[in-house]
Design a protein around this motif. Sequence first.
Motif, PDB file in Angstrom:
ATOM      1  N   LYS B  41       0.839  -1.220   0.000  1.00  0.00           N
ATOM      2  CA  LYS B  41       0.000   0.000   0.000  1.00  0.00           C
ATOM      3  C   LYS B  41       0.865   1.258   0.000  1.00  0.00           C
ATOM      4  O   LYS B  41       0.573   2.230  -0.699  1.00  0.00           O
ATOM      5  CB  LYS B  41      -0.913  -0.001   1.238  1.00  0.00           C
ATOM      6  CG  LYS B  41      -2.113  -0.928   1.086  1.00  0.00           C
ATOM      7  CD  LYS B  41      -2.941  -0.930   2.341  1.00  0.00           C
ATOM      8  CE  LYS B  41      -4.128  -1.889   2.202  1.00  0.00           C
ATOM      9  NZ  LYS B  41      -4.810  -2.099   3.477  1.00  0.00           N
ATOM     10  N   LEU B  42       1.918   1.227   0.809  1.00  0.00           N
ATOM     11  CA  LEU B  42       2.813   2.395   0.860  1.00  0.00           C
ATOM     12  C   LEU B  42       3.458   2.644  -0.504  1.00  0.00           C
ATOM     13  O   LEU B  42       3.552   3.781  -0.968  1.00  0.00           O
ATOM     14  CB  LEU B  42       3.917   2.170   1.892  1.00  0.00           C
ATOM     15  CG  LEU B  42       3.561   2.450   3.356  1.00  0.00           C
ATOM     16  CD1 LEU B  42       4.680   1.940   4.270  1.00  0.00           C
ATOM     17  CD2 LEU B  42       3.340   3.939   3.604  1.00  0.00           C
ATOM     18  N   SER B  44       2.300   1.934  -3.312  1.00  0.00           N
ATOM     19  CA  SER B  44       1.362   2.301  -4.387  1.00  0.00           C
ATOM     20  C   SER B  44       0.648   3.636  -4.144  1.00  0.00           C
ATOM     21  O   SER B  44      -0.287   3.979  -4.867  1.00  0.00           O
ATOM     22  CB  SER B  44       0.334   1.184  -4.576  1.00  0.00           C
ATOM     23  OG  SER B  44      -0.376   1.005  -3.369  1.00  0.00           O
ATOM     24  N   LEU B  45       1.090   4.383  -3.147  1.00  0.00           N
ATOM     25  CA  LEU B  45       0.496   5.716  -2.933  1.00  0.00           C
ATOM     26  C   LEU B  45       0.763   6.595  -4.163  1.00  0.00           C
ATOM     27  O   LEU B  45       1.872   6.572  -4.701  1.00  0.00           O
ATOM     28  CB  LEU B  45       1.091   6.374  -1.681  1.00  0.00           C
ATOM     29  CG  LEU B  45       0.591   5.845  -0.330  1.00  0.00           C
ATOM     30  CD1 LEU B  45       1.417   6.433   0.806  1.00  0.00           C
ATOM     31  CD2 LEU B  45      -0.876   6.195  -0.109  1.00  0.00           C
ATOM     32  N   PRO B  46      -0.223   7.364  -4.609  1.00  0.00           N
ATOM     33  CA  PRO B  46      -0.007   8.181  -5.822  1.00  0.00           C
ATOM     34  C   PRO B  46       1.007   9.311  -5.582  1.00  0.00           C
ATOM     35  O   PRO B  46       0.960   9.970  -4.552  1.00  0.00           O
ATOM     36  CB  PRO B  46      -1.399   8.752  -6.115  1.00  0.00           C
ATOM     37  CG  PRO B  46      -2.107   8.714  -4.805  1.00  0.00           C
ATOM     38  CD  PRO B  46      -1.561   7.550  -4.042  1.00  0.00           C
ATOM     39  N   ARG B  47       1.912   9.470  -6.508  1.00  0.00           N
ATOM     40  CA  ARG B  47       2.954  10.519  -6.376  1.00  0.00           C
ATOM     41  C   ARG B  47       2.594  11.730  -7.220  1.00  0.00           C
ATOM     42  O   ARG B  47       1.907  11.598  -8.220  1.00  0.00           O
ATOM     43  CB  ARG B  47       4.309   9.999  -6.860  1.00  0.00           C
ATOM     44  CG  ARG B  47       4.588   8.569  -6.585  1.00  0.00           C
ATOM     45  CD  ARG B  47       5.306   8.411  -5.269  1.00  0.00           C
ATOM     46  NE  ARG B  47       5.690   7.027  -5.086  1.00  0.00           N
ATOM     47  CZ  ARG B  47       6.830   6.520  -5.539  1.00  0.00           C
ATOM     48  NH1 ARG B  47       7.671   7.290  -6.187  1.00  0.00           N
ATOM     49  NH2 ARG B  47       7.123   5.262  -5.334  1.00  0.00           N
ATOM     50  N   ILE B  48       3.146  12.846  -6.831  1.00  0.00           N
ATOM     51  CA  ILE B  48       2.940  14.036  -7.664  1.00  0.00           C
ATOM     52  C   ILE B  48       3.828  13.912  -8.911  1.00  0.00           C
ATOM     53  O   ILE B  48       4.832  13.211  -8.889  1.00  0.00           O
ATOM     54  CB  ILE B  48       3.248  15.361  -6.923  1.00  0.00           C
ATOM     55  CG1 ILE B  48       4.712  15.407  -6.482  1.00  0.00           C
ATOM     56  CG2 ILE B  48       2.319  15.594  -5.782  1.00  0.00           C
ATOM     57  CD1 ILE B  48       5.149  16.801  -6.131  1.00  0.00           C
ATOM     58  N   VAL B  50       6.563  15.020 -11.096  1.00  0.00           N
ATOM     59  CA  VAL B  50       7.734  15.905 -11.014  1.00  0.00           C
ATOM     60  C   VAL B  50       8.068  16.407 -12.428  1.00  0.00           C
ATOM     61  O   VAL B  50       8.223  15.592 -13.341  1.00  0.00           O
ATOM     62  CB  VAL B  50       8.943  15.154 -10.402  1.00  0.00           C
ATOM     63  CG1 VAL B  50      10.162  16.065 -10.330  1.00  0.00           C
ATOM     64  CG2 VAL B  50       8.595  14.631  -9.019  1.00  0.00           C
ATOM     65  N   PRO B  51       8.152  17.741 -12.599  1.00  0.00           N
ATOM     66  CA  PRO B  51       8.375  18.292 -13.957  1.00  0.00           C
ATOM     67  C   PRO B  51       9.827  18.139 -14.415  1.00  0.00           C
ATOM     68  O   PRO B  51      10.641  19.027 -14.213  1.00  0.00           O
ATOM     69  CB  PRO B  51       7.998  19.764 -13.799  1.00  0.00           C
ATOM     70  CG  PRO B  51       8.238  20.057 -12.355  1.00  0.00           C
ATOM     71  CD  PRO B  51       8.069  18.792 -11.586  1.00  0.00           C
ATOM     72  N   THR B  52      10.115  17.005 -15.048  1.00  0.00           N
ATOM     73  CA  THR B  52      11.505  16.753 -15.467  1.00  0.00           C
ATOM     74  C   THR B  52      11.754  17.117 -16.933  1.00  0.00           C
ATOM     75  O   THR B  52      12.775  16.726 -17.502  1.00  0.00           O
ATOM     76  CB  THR B  52      11.847  15.259 -15.255  1.00  0.00           C
ATOM     77  OG1 THR B  52      10.865  14.480 -15.948  1.00  0.00           O
ATOM     78  CG2 THR B  52      11.855  14.871 -13.799  1.00  0.00           C
ATOM     79  N   ASP B  53      10.844  17.879 -17.526  1.00  0.00           N
ATOM     80  CA  ASP B  53      10.989  18.194 -18.947  1.00  0.00           C
ATOM     81  C   ASP B  53      12.148  19.148 -19.245  1.00  0.00           C
ATOM     82  O   ASP B  53      12.553  19.287 -20.396  1.00  0.00           O
ATOM     83  CB  ASP B  53       9.678  18.796 -19.485  1.00  0.00           C
ATOM     84  CG  ASP B  53       9.247  20.001 -18.664  1.00  0.00           C
ATOM     85  OD1 ASP B  53       9.139  19.850 -17.434  1.00  0.00           O
ATOM     86  OD2 ASP B  53       9.032  21.076 -19.230  1.00  0.00           O
TER      87      ASP B  53
END
Lengths: 181, 362
Positions: B41-42, B44-48, B50-53
Amino acid sequence: MTDEELKKALESAQSGNTSAFGIIYDNYSEKMFRFIFFRVGHKEVAEDILADTFVKAWQKINQVQSHSAIPSWLYQIAKNNIIDFYRVRKTTISLEEVASVLEDAATPIDELSLGFEQRKILKMLEQLPLEQQQVIQYKFFEDLTNQEIALIMNKTEGAVRVLQHRAIIKLKELLKRGPTS
Amino acid sequence: MQEQIDQNQINEMINRVKQRGDLAVWKKSRALSPLLTLIVKLASLPRINVPTDGLGRVKNQIFNRIRTAETSPVRTRVYWHWLTTLKITGGIMASVLIMVSLTIGVAVAALESVPGQPIYPLKKTVEKIQLTLAANEERKADLQIKFAHNRLDELEQVLEKNSEGKLSEKDTQKIISQTVKDLQQTTKDVVTATTTQDKEPNVSTLTKLVELSNKQKTVLESATIKSEGEIKLELEKALEVSKISREEAIENIERAGLVIEDQPITLEEKISDPSKIKASGKLTTVTNQSVSIGSAKFLLSSATEYVNVKSSELKIDQIVSIVGEVRDGETFATKITLEKNAETLEPLDSSLPDSEKNSESQ
């Protein structure tokens, strides 16, 4: 990238080959950027710090003894750059805050997309001691290795494993027990 | 030992979950299965997102900076003949450029331009050519200081445009960021030039550097107060660099031996005209044509004004304040005030009426 490729890239970069240094950048830049971004919370600032980190890395590339030391070494440079960044801003941020900057990372979790169960886990996470929270964050949300976490937290890898173990056991207990006052 | 095994098991479980490996062995264990569920569960928590462009652009920036650093003074010294060729080529190019520019009036417009204008790069090109053609390190440092003043003036103009709504926040931030970087680089170059020269530090240059830092402080502080967000951040960074360069310059002046009773050579804090210099200290050389305080040499002229002393009475070890003016690369004394006599080292009474003081103009 394999260990052997990384080793060759390091040796070549140490003899002045910028293309080889580019390979090292390609391999670590995203991870380093994520680390910096979560600590400064701003894309352009994080990019500037990332650039400074790799320019310094190039200048001191001959100090790296082994390719396996590259990530820890890059984290160390990035960490110092982040602290410098907050020092420069000390007119608006107190020195106490500078000292705790690395502990005050922005959460990498997309809180808006959390389900009920996930929200509960995150809430329970806040009840853990600070260091246990940090280890969970580094390990699960930022995908850092125990070696990297140890370096950032100034601890041994063994101490990181202990913190990780205690955090998981405690979190399980908290979730079983349900919300407390 | 039990805890040690558990630590390793949990560590192994986490690694296996993150690598999406086989978890069957733990699923069967009554003790470990709930821990495994929690770990899954930990993980699979949704992540923000990250703008790596921008990583490709950052890579280019890094390589540009690395390449710039590689064209160091050491290398240029080794390839001095290349530099000579470059100077000649630069001279021809400059002549052609100036001729063409003057004809079409572009040069004048370029020198008046500010960052963001299409013609602005020409201004920087002209500055680079001027630097390449500089006769010596001292002249080069003077030019760099002059260019830093230009950057400060441009900074003020850009901020003004922004406050008037003529320039967007995004464009302003971009321009300020670049201008501040230029300013920082120029200041660093001057500091390096004044600290690494084999000969004695040039006090005139150092003094101008301190004046520049004072102006930077004033302009940047004022701009910082009025700014917000990233613009403010860039300005704060520049302010910090400005402070450091000022301290280094003062330190170098003191190192040059220009110290009077624990008091460093005094530097006018608010000289608006960068060509004006003020210095105080013990006279170390006195001739008919010039006086010096340490390495700070001031030429005497018919316009030099003398206070508390006549020109013929000036001698070594007297403590004086000199106001100077830089003209054509040379420093002329415009006013010399005797502060203490060499014999007595007693301060002169500054409260005396003007009529009782020795005051003359040569």
